[in-house]
Each structure stands twice: as C-alpha cells, then as structure tokens.
Enzyme design. Structure first.
Site, PDB file in Angstrom:
ATOM      1  N   CYS A  51       0.813  -1.219   0.000  1.00 21.04           N
ATOM      2  CA  CYS A  51       0.000   0.000   0.000  1.00 21.04           C
ATOM      3  C   CYS A  51       0.850   1.275   0.000  1.00 21.04           C
ATOM      4  CB  CYS A  51      -0.977  -0.069   1.161  1.00 21.04           C
ATOM      5  SG  CYS A  51      -2.454   0.868   0.839  1.00 21.04           S
ATOM      6  N   HIS A  85      -3.304  -5.373   1.937  1.00 18.71           N
ATOM      7  CA  HIS A  85      -2.636  -5.558   3.237  1.00 18.71           C
ATOM      8  C   HIS A  85      -2.663  -7.022   3.683  1.00 18.71           C
ATOM      9  CE1 HIS A  85      -2.285  -1.262   4.494  1.00 18.71           C
ATOM     10  NE2 HIS A  85      -3.212  -1.132   3.558  1.00 18.71           N
ATOM     11  N   GLU A 138      -0.875  -8.442   5.771  1.00 19.70           N
ATOM     12  CA  GLU A 138      -0.590  -8.533   7.217  1.00 19.70           C
ATOM     13  C   GLU A 138      -1.871  -8.479   8.049  1.00 19.70           C
ATOM     14  OE1 GLU A 138      -0.245  -5.892   5.381  1.00 19.70           O
ATOM     15  OE2 GLU A 138      -0.780  -4.097   6.511  1.00 19.70           O
TER      16      GLU A 138
HETATM   17  N1  GLN Z   1      -3.394   6.225   0.469  1.00 12.98           N
HETATM   18  C1  GLN Z   1      -2.255   6.036   1.320  1.00 12.98           C
HETATM   19  C2  GLN Z   1      -1.050   6.839   0.821  1.00 12.98           C
HETATM   20  O1  GLN Z   1      -1.152   7.536  -0.140  1.00 12.98           O
HETATM   21  C3  GLN Z   1      -1.900   4.575   1.394  1.00 12.98           C
HETATM   22  C4  GLN Z   1      -2.986   3.864   2.130  1.00 12.98           C
HETATM   23  C5  GLN Z   1      -2.516   2.655   2.887  1.00 12.98           C
HETATM   24  O2  GLN Z   1      -1.330   2.406   3.074  1.00 12.98           O
HETATM   25  N2  GLN Z   1      -3.476   1.947   3.435  1.00 12.98           N
HETATM   26  O3  GLN Z   1      -0.024   6.783   1.437  1.00 12.98           O
END
Ligand code: GLN
Length: 191
Positions: free
Chosen positions: A79, A169, A171
């Site tokens: 992410c 995610h 995890e």
């Molecule tokens: N939208 C977040 C960002 O731009 C990432 C979101 C996440 O890690 N759950 O950093």
C-alpha cells in the site's frame, strides 16, 4: 533469516507478527543504525506514504534504503510502501524511492473510498484474501515487471526482481492466510 520492517509509521506491527509466526527473525527499523545491520529482506508497510517519505529523509534513512533495494535486497511493500517504490505516480509529483518501473495511482478510488475486502488469484498461490484500505493501484508496468494479481481489471500486485509490491494488506489477513509472507520469505532465502 533476519527481516527488517520499517517502523516509522503505519501498520508495521502486523508484519512483524506475521514474519515471527513463520519463524523468521523480524526487527523494527526505526533509525539509521537499524538499517546498517545485515538483513535478508525489508518490509515497507502500509500507512501514509507522504509521512513515511518525509520521516525517511529526516532520519537520514532514505538514501541507504534506496541503495539497498536498488542493489537487490528483497522488499515486500504494501500500500503506502507500494507508493514509495513507484517510479511514477499519476496523481502526485512527489516521488520517493522510485526503484520499481511501475506507474501508481494514489488513493485510486478517492480518499474515503477504496476500502474493501475480496479474494483473488495471486501468482502461483491461488486465491488469497485481500484487504484494501484507501488503496492505490498500479496503472501500468514497465519492462521486466511481472503482474501477479488484478482486481476489477486494476493491477494490485506486481514483482520486479525481488521487489514485491502489493496494493492490499496481507498482514491484516494472516489468520486466513500466511501465503504472501511465506512467498516473500522464500524470496529472501533464495539469494
Ligand atoms: N493512500 C495512502 C497513501 O497515499 C496509502 C494507504 C494505505 O497504506 N493503506 O499513502
């Protein structure tokens, strides 16, 4: 097997626990000396990529981390981590480590949307659970990047050498499946 988990901000504890559950030694990376120990792999967790990028610079960890990844140290990025690795962002001019030839769209569904759960095929692993939170996705990939998973025609996982990049995610779904962490550990073992 010692894997460093970047622990500046975001969902790092869950990665530490997942790796320990698999019998790997997991250490938190909080400051520059933590990065200087021998490591077999690194995890860049989810959270907020702008904050993480800023902290990496402030702590003097940015350049050494970038160098290690560019030299081939295996990395699992989830992410916000995916955003840190992207060589290009469609909707943000601020780039970070930029070690992976992919174009990523931040907050791809809008800031408050893009949080959902699904299950989808992932490489050779079959179906895995996928929790998305304010998710980015990969708009396009460059040469040498293998697409591992797509959801609704958007690329949500890719690999470039030993850089494994996920929009979701794993995890948070360890109780259902540890497959992705196992796959990452196998990349760290195969030197
Ligand atoms: N939208 C977040 C960002 O731009 C990432 C979101 C996440 O890690 N759950 O950093």
């Amino acid at each position: 097997m010692k894997i460093g988990v970047l622990a500046l901000q975001g969902a790092f504890i869950e990665h530490v626990q997942a790796l320990r559950q698999l019998g790997a030694e997991a250490v938190e990376l909080r400051q520059l000396p933590d990065l200087e120990q021998p490591l077999d792999g690194i995890v860049l967790p989810g959270g907020e990529s702008t904050v993480q990028g800023k902290l990496l610079h402030e702590l003097g960890m940015f350049a050494p981390l970038q160098k290690k990844i560019a030299q081939g140290l295996p990395v699992l990025a989830t992410c916000a981590g995916m955003i840190l690795l992207a060589e290009k962002l469609t909707n943000d001019s601020k780039l970070h480590l930029a070690t992976m030839p992919i174009t990523v769209k931040r907050n791809a569904y809008g800031r408050q949307l893009g949080s959902f759960f699904t299950e989808a095929e992932f490489g050779k692993l079959g179906k895995v659970p996928m929790t998305f939170i304010r998710t980015p996705y990969i708009d396009s990939v460059g040469d040498g990047v293998e697409v591992l998973a797509a959801v609704d025609e958007h690329i949500v996982a890719a690999q470039y050498g030993k850089q494994l990049d996920l929009a979701f995610h794993p995890e948070l779904d360890v109780a259902k499946s540890t497959g992705i962490h196992e796959y990452f550990v196998s990349l760290c073992v195969a030197k």
